[in-house]
Design an enzyme around this catalytic site. Structure first.
Site: not given
Ligand code: PEP
Length: 249
Positions: A9, A11, A94, A96, A166, A172, A212
């Site tokens: 992803n 973003k 998601h 966000e 998630e 992040g 992460s």
């Molecule tokens: C995400 O935004 O779906 C995500 C998993 O981000 P990150 O790997 O940076 O934590």
């Protein structure tokens, strides 16, 4: 047999030239794998990404879409527009989108329904916040996110659903759920789906972990029996890291 999937992803990162360069590097370095590999650049670069990866096994997917067919929704993108440029899979829900753009379970239910009506595949994201986990409410929160957006679906729609658990506190932040925490939640998700639908549906839906994931922790997380791959944010922006994660599966 459920699919193993690694999806990046991107973003709101990478301009046109950077997108082209990252796709070129990722596709050149892609190892032989049984896993499905997906990348999700920004909307403005989706069409060129599809063209660039025409002869690659990497699937280009979208980060979002609107539930309406068309009309006065300034700034939005419809399912038909995605299909028209060769995109068949969309990420919905998601954290966000939920946190910064007010996407509620009710809105997501409509988006999922709209995407499935167009025969798209939905990668549905959900997960608890830190305070939910600290207060021991994480299972309840996850169950209600699934129930509100997905439990009205008919059984056959589940073959077009990919789940991405998630935990918001791990996105992040550099903080990852431990492989045991991921497995515990994935097993709970599968059990919840088996109870609401059937064991067969639960056994066949891919459940990705996101939060992460890095080359250093991917293998251990992916080794868990109910973890079928990962949704990768930051590490998907660096070709060698993303490829290392693909190799880990
Ligand atoms: C995400 O935004 O779906 C995500 C998993 O981000 P990150 O790997 O940076 O934590």
């Amino acid at each position: 047999m459920r699919d193993k999937i690694v999806a990046g992803n991107w973003k709101m990162n990478k301009n046109m030239e950077e997108t082209e360069a990252l796709l070129a590097e990722v596709s050149a370095k892609l190892p032989d794998t049984d896993a499905k590999v997906m990348v999700s650049p920004t909307f403005v670069n989706l069409a060129s990404a599809v063209n660039q990866l025409e002869s690659s096994s990497i699937e280009v997917i979208a980060q979002n879409m609107h539930f309406a067919e068309s009309g006065a929704y300034t700034g939005e993108i419809s399912a038909d527009m995605l299909l028209n440029i060769g995109i068949n899979t969309v990420i919905l829900g998601h954290s966000e989108r939920r946190a910064y753009f007010g996407e509620t379970d009710e809105i997501l239910k409509k988006k999922v329904k709209a995407a499935l009506a167009k025969k798209m595949t939905v990668m549905f994201c959900f997960g608890e916040e830190l305070n939910d986990r600290k207060s021991g409410n994480h299972f309840k929160v996850v169950e209600s996110q699934l129930k509100n957006a997905l439990f009205g679906l008919d059984a056959k729609s589940w073959s077009s659903i990919i789940l991405a658990y998630e935990p918001v506190w791990a996105i992040g932040t550099g903080e990852t759920a431990s492989p045991e925490q991921a497995q515990e939640m994935h097993a709970f998700i599968r059990k919840t789906i088996a109870t609401a639908f059937t064991k067969n549906i639960a056994d066949n839906v891919s459940i990705l972990y996101g939060g992460s994931v890095k080359p250093s922790n991917a293998e251990e997380i992916f080794s868990k029996p109910d973890v079928d791959g990962g949704l990768i944010g930051g590490a998907a922006l660096v070709a060698d890291d993303f490829i290392a994660i693909v190799k880990a599966i």
